[in-house]
Scaffold this motif. Structure first.
Motif, short mmCIF file in Angstrom:
data_model
loop_
_atom_site.label_atom_id
_atom_site.label_comp_id
_atom_site.label_asym_id
_atom_site.label_seq_id
_atom_site.Cartn_x
_atom_site.Cartn_y
_atom_site.Cartn_z
N LYS A 24 -3.93 -9.87 12.47
CA LYS A 24 -4.92 -10.08 13.53
C LYS A 24 -6.31 -10.28 12.92
O LYS A 24 -7.07 -11.14 13.36
N ALA A 25 -6.63 -9.48 11.90
CA ALA A 25 -7.96 -9.56 11.28
C ALA A 25 -8.17 -10.90 10.57
O ALA A 25 -9.27 -11.47 10.64
N THR A 26 -7.13 -11.41 9.92
CA THR A 26 -7.29 -12.66 9.18
C THR A 26 -7.34 -13.89 10.08
O THR A 26 -7.65 -14.98 9.62
N ALA A 55 -11.59 -14.38 -3.23
CA ALA A 55 -10.83 -13.13 -3.13
C ALA A 55 -10.22 -12.96 -1.74
O ALA A 55 -9.05 -12.56 -1.60
N TYR A 56 -11.00 -13.26 -0.69
CA TYR A 56 -10.47 -13.08 0.66
C TYR A 56 -9.37 -14.08 0.96
O TYR A 56 -8.42 -13.78 1.69
N GLN A 57 -9.48 -15.27 0.40
CA GLN A 57 -8.42 -16.26 0.58
C GLN A 57 -7.11 -15.75 -0.01
O GLN A 57 -6.05 -15.90 0.60
N HIS A 61 -3.68 -15.02 2.13
CA HIS A 61 -2.39 -15.62 1.76
C HIS A 61 -1.32 -14.53 1.68
O HIS A 61 -0.18 -14.73 2.13
N ALA A 62 -1.66 -13.41 1.07
CA ALA A 62 -0.69 -12.32 0.96
C ALA A 62 -0.27 -11.83 2.34
O ALA A 62 0.93 -11.64 2.61
N VAL A 63 -1.23 -11.66 3.22
CA VAL A 63 -0.94 -11.18 4.57
C VAL A 63 -0.06 -12.16 5.32
O VAL A 63 0.90 -11.76 6.01
N ASP A 64 -0.34 -13.45 5.20
CA ASP A 64 0.44 -14.46 5.92
C ASP A 64 1.91 -14.40 5.52
O ASP A 64 2.80 -14.46 6.39
N ALA A 94 -0.41 -13.50 -4.61
CA ALA A 94 -1.73 -13.57 -3.97
C ALA A 94 -2.46 -12.24 -4.03
O ALA A 94 -3.66 -12.19 -4.34
N ALA A 95 -1.76 -11.15 -3.74
CA ALA A 95 -2.39 -9.83 -3.80
C ALA A 95 -2.81 -9.50 -5.24
O ALA A 95 -3.90 -8.98 -5.47
#
Length: 258
Positions: A24-26, A55-57, A61-64, A94-95
Motif C-alpha cells: 500500500k505504501a509503495t 534505494a527506494y526503487q 521492487h522487492a515489495v512488488d 532488490a532488497a
C-alpha cells in the motif's frame, strides 16, 4: 490460505501483514527525504541520480515481488512448483541491493555505489539497444557514461572502478558479512536456492520439492514434484527479513537525527 490448508505460523503471518502494508505504501509517493538527513546530503551531491531514489526503487521492487508471491498463495490459492522461487529471487536481489547502497556510513562510498549502479543500468541498456536494433533518443550511451565518469572524478572516485564489473553475488556477500555479522550466509543461500529454481537446476528442485513416485521401470522413475508450503512460507519470511532491513536503513538515512 494455500490449498493444502497448512497453518500459517505467527511469525509468517506478521510478515504477510507487513508485506501488505508495504504494498500500500509503495503505491503512494515515496517518503519525504528530510533536510539535513544523510540521503538529503547524498542527493545534493549527485542530483541527477539521487541516491534516495535508487534505494527506494530497490525496496519497491522487492515489495512488488513479495506481494506477488503472497497473492499467488492467498488470493489465487495456487502453489506453483517453481515460479514463486523466481519471484523471491528477484526480491532478495532488490532488497540486498538496497542494503548494499544504504549501509555504508561514508557518503563517498554511498555515492560510489550509486554511480556504479547507474553505470550498470546504462551498460545493460546499451546492450539491449544493440541487440534489438532500436534507435536511442536523447543523450547517447557514451554521453551518459562520460557523465558518470565525470561525477566519479568530481567526488575523488576512480572512474574505472565505477565502470567495472557488477556482481549481485558480491552484494549479497556484503549483506551477509557486514549487515548480518557473517554469522550465516542468509542472503547468499536464499539467492542461490531461488536461482536454482529460476534456471531449472535439479539440485534445487529435487532438494526442496516434495516428490511423489508414479512409476519406476529400471532406473527410470516418473515422479511428480510439488512445492512444500512450509518451505515456501519460510523462504518468504526470510526474504521479508532482508526487505525489513532495507526499509529500516532507508528510514534511518532519510530522516534527520538531532
Amino acid at each position: 490460505m494455500p490449498k493444502d490448508q497448512t497453518p500459517v505460523p505467527p511469525h509468517v503471518a506478521r510478515a504477510l501483514r507487513q508485506i501488505n502494508e508495504w504494498q500500500k505504501a509503495t503505491s503512494e509517493p515515496s517518503p519525504v527525504v528530510e533536510a539535513g538527513s544523510s540521503l538529503s546530503g547524498d542527493d545534493a551531491k549527485v542530483p541527477t541520480l539521487r541516491v534516495s531514489s535508487a534505494a527506494y526503487q530497490c525496496f519497491a521492487h522487492a515489495v512488488d515481488h513479495l506481494h506477488a508471491v503472497q497473492a499467488l498463495l492467498f488470493e489465487a490459492k495456487v502453489i506453483h512448483s517453481y515460479a514463486p522461487y523466481s519471484l523471491l529471487r528477484a526480491a532478495v536481489e532488490a532488497a540486498g541491493e538496497a542494503i548494499w547502497l544504504l549501509e555504508p556510513s561514508s557518503r563517498q562510498e554511498r555515492i560510489r555505489r550509486c554511480l556504479k549502479r547507474a553505470y550498470e543500468n546504462v551498460s545493460k541498456g546499451r546492450q539491449f539497444m544493440d541487440l534489438s536494433g532500436l534507435q536511442q533518443s536523447g543523450r547517447t550511451h557514451e554521453e551518459r557514461i562520460q557523465e558518470l565518469r565525470d561525477l566519479a572524478t568530481q567526488h575523488s572516485l576512480d572512474p574505472n572502478g565505477i565502470c567495472g564489473r557488477w556482481s549481485t553475488q558480491a552484494q549479497l556477500k556484503y549483506v551477509d558479512e557486514v549487515v548480518l555479522d557473517g554469522k550465516e550466509a542468509l542472503a547468499q543461500n536464499l539467492w542461490q536456492i531461488c536461482s536454482g529454481f529460476a534456471h531449472g537446476r535439479e539440485w534445487a528442485t529435487l532438494g526442496l520439492l516434495e516428490r511423489t513416485v508414479h512409476s519406476q521401470v529400471g532406473n527410470v522413475v516418473q515422479i511428480r514434484l510439488s512445492s512444500s508450503t512450509e518451505v515456501l512460507l519460510n523462504m518468504l519470511y526470510m526474504t521479508t527479513l532482508l526487505t525489513t532491513k532495507a526499509k529500516a536503513l532507508y528510514d534511518i538515512r532519510r530522516t534527520c537525527h538531532q
